[in-house]
Design a protein around this motif. Structure first.
Motif, mmCIF file in Angstrom:
data_model
loop_
_atom_site.group_PDB
_atom_site.id
_atom_site.type_symbol
_atom_site.label_atom_id
_atom_site.label_comp_id
_atom_site.label_asym_id
_atom_site.label_seq_id
_atom_site.Cartn_x
_atom_site.Cartn_y
_atom_site.Cartn_z
ATOM 1 N N ARG A 299 0.811 -1.221 0.000
ATOM 2 C CA ARG A 299 0.000 0.000 0.000
ATOM 3 C C ARG A 299 0.850 1.280 0.000
ATOM 4 N NH1 ARG A 299 -3.452 -3.183 3.575
ATOM 5 N NH2 ARG A 299 -2.338 -2.328 5.358
ATOM 6 N N GLN A 300 1.849 1.319 -0.855
ATOM 7 C CA GLN A 300 2.704 2.495 -0.983
ATOM 8 C C GLN A 300 2.528 3.107 -2.370
ATOM 9 O OE1 GLN A 300 4.726 3.656 1.743
ATOM 10 N NE2 GLN A 300 3.308 2.176 2.624
ATOM 11 N N ALA A 301 2.766 4.405 -2.480
ATOM 12 C CA ALA A 301 2.614 5.072 -3.774
ATOM 13 C C ALA A 301 3.527 4.454 -4.821
ATOM 14 C CB ALA A 301 2.903 6.564 -3.627
ATOM 15 N N VAL A 302 4.747 4.139 -4.427
ATOM 16 C CA VAL A 302 5.710 3.615 -5.398
ATOM 17 C C VAL A 302 5.347 2.199 -5.838
ATOM 18 C CG1 VAL A 302 7.366 2.730 -3.683
ATOM 19 C CG2 VAL A 302 8.173 3.476 -5.941
ATOM 20 N N THR A 303 4.819 1.367 -4.936
ATOM 21 C CA THR A 303 4.416 0.024 -5.340
ATOM 22 C C THR A 303 3.151 0.090 -6.200
ATOM 23 O OG1 THR A 303 3.297 -0.267 -3.203
ATOM 24 C CG2 THR A 303 5.509 -1.182 -3.429
ATOM 25 N N SER A 304 2.287 1.043 -5.910
ATOM 26 C CA SER A 304 1.099 1.226 -6.749
ATOM 27 C C SER A 304 1.509 1.630 -8.161
ATOM 28 C CB SER A 304 0.183 2.294 -6.155
ATOM 29 O OG SER A 304 -0.438 1.832 -4.983
#
Length: 330
Positions: A299-304
């Protein structure tokens, strides 16, 4: 009016949706992005529009405001050739191809407003909150729902912090916050932790953690600018009190925005869209999922953003195969 058709449509406008749009547009697929207007309770751009400083997204050594980051992603999507519509999608039908899409206000019509050969679902998730008295004042001014995102912010360093929750996520977030806070208080409404035995043992043994059982928060208190205390009540004795704290972190779960696809695609026990491991593919050919709607771990911006890239590449491959099949049948 005939439905507007696109080869691929993206539903959602967070890091996953815009990254997918950038890759799809660069592949000359002319994607349409339905960014939503207060869909799932958020403005276009998703959860990041509710945050202040984002210090862990690559490329911004001095950090960036959440809203600014999403504005930049949106601009990049448009510059690459994506068509962005500020529309909320309220209904889709994936039972046949092309997939049918209805914009808000048209869901009762028989004919869809849009169709697409492939769909990327990037509708995100929302952290559960308690909406305590004072929470609207101190949200992002002491109150957060993501320790990894916000724990290193200066206002929390060497200060007492509070985590609400009793599961593995709460235990992980509390232990993570011990890197920054002077003490971490964990408020658990029951008389025991729901966390696994390993995580519970680690949490209870940590010298910088105090676990308060049978306790529920009642108020977020502060000076009008920043949080400085959390009021609570003991659920057994009804005794009230407060804990001095500069940070309050919710760790009581997330709700994936799955309403569009519920009943049409496989979901896990918590409502997240199931994808084939190592891909964005769902059990419905041509339907791809990216971001927090299918990711309950990171649930991180970079993983998204990374999963948005995967969805775009998977969709591009799918559409290429469709085109090849159509050519062979001619």
């Amino acid at each position: 009016m005939a439905p507007q058709h696109r080869q691929v449509a993206v539903i959602g406008s967070g890091p996953a949706g815009h990254t997918a749009a950038i890759y799809l547009a660069r592949a000359n697929l002319e994607p349409i992005v339905f960014e939503g207007m207060m869909a799932n309770g958020f403005a276009p751009g998703g959860q990041l529009t509710t945050t202040t400083d984002v210090e862990n997204f690559p490329g911004f050594p001095k950090g960036v405001m959440g809203g600014e980051l999403m504005d930049l992603m949106r601009a990049q999507s448009e510059n690459c050739g994506a068509v962005i519509e500020t529309e909320t999608i309220t209904k889709i039908d994936t039972s046949s191809r092309p997939f049918k899409i209805w914009r808000e206000g048209s869901e009762d019509q028989a004919e869809p407003t849009d169709t697409a050969d492939a769909l990327v679902i990037a509708t995100g998730a929302s952290a559960r909150r308690m909406y305590l008295p004072g929470e609207d004042i101190y949200w992002q001014n002491g109150i957060s729902a993501c320790a990894v995102c916000d724990g290193a912010v200066p206002i929390f360093r060497n200060k007492p912090l509070v985590v609400i929750g009793g599961g593995d996520s709460a235990a992980e977030e509390a232990i993570y916050l011990t890197k920054y806070g002077s003490m971490v208080h964990v408020l658990v409404r029951r008389d025991q932790l729901r966390a696994s035995k390993v995580m519970a043992k680690r949490l209870l043994a940590h010298p910088k953690v105090t676990v308060h059982f049978n306790v529920s928060p009642t108020d977020a208190l502060g000076d009008g600018n920043l949080l400085n205390a959390v009021a609570f009540v003991n659920n057994v004795t009804k005794e009230v009190g407060k804990i001095e704290a500069n940070g309050l972190f919710y760790a009581i779960g997330h709700d994936p925005a799955n309403a569009l696809v519920k009943g049409q695609v496989d979901l896990d026990e918590d409502g997240y869209i199931k994808t084939i491991p190592g891909s964005s593919e769902t059990n419905v050919p041509g339907l791809f999922a990216a971001g927090d709607v299918q990711d309950k771990r990171y649930r991180q911006a970079v993983t998204s953003a990374g999963s948005g890239c995967m969805a775009a590449l998977d969709a591009e491959r799918f559409l290429s195969e469709l085109e090849s099949e159509a050519a062979e049948t001619k």
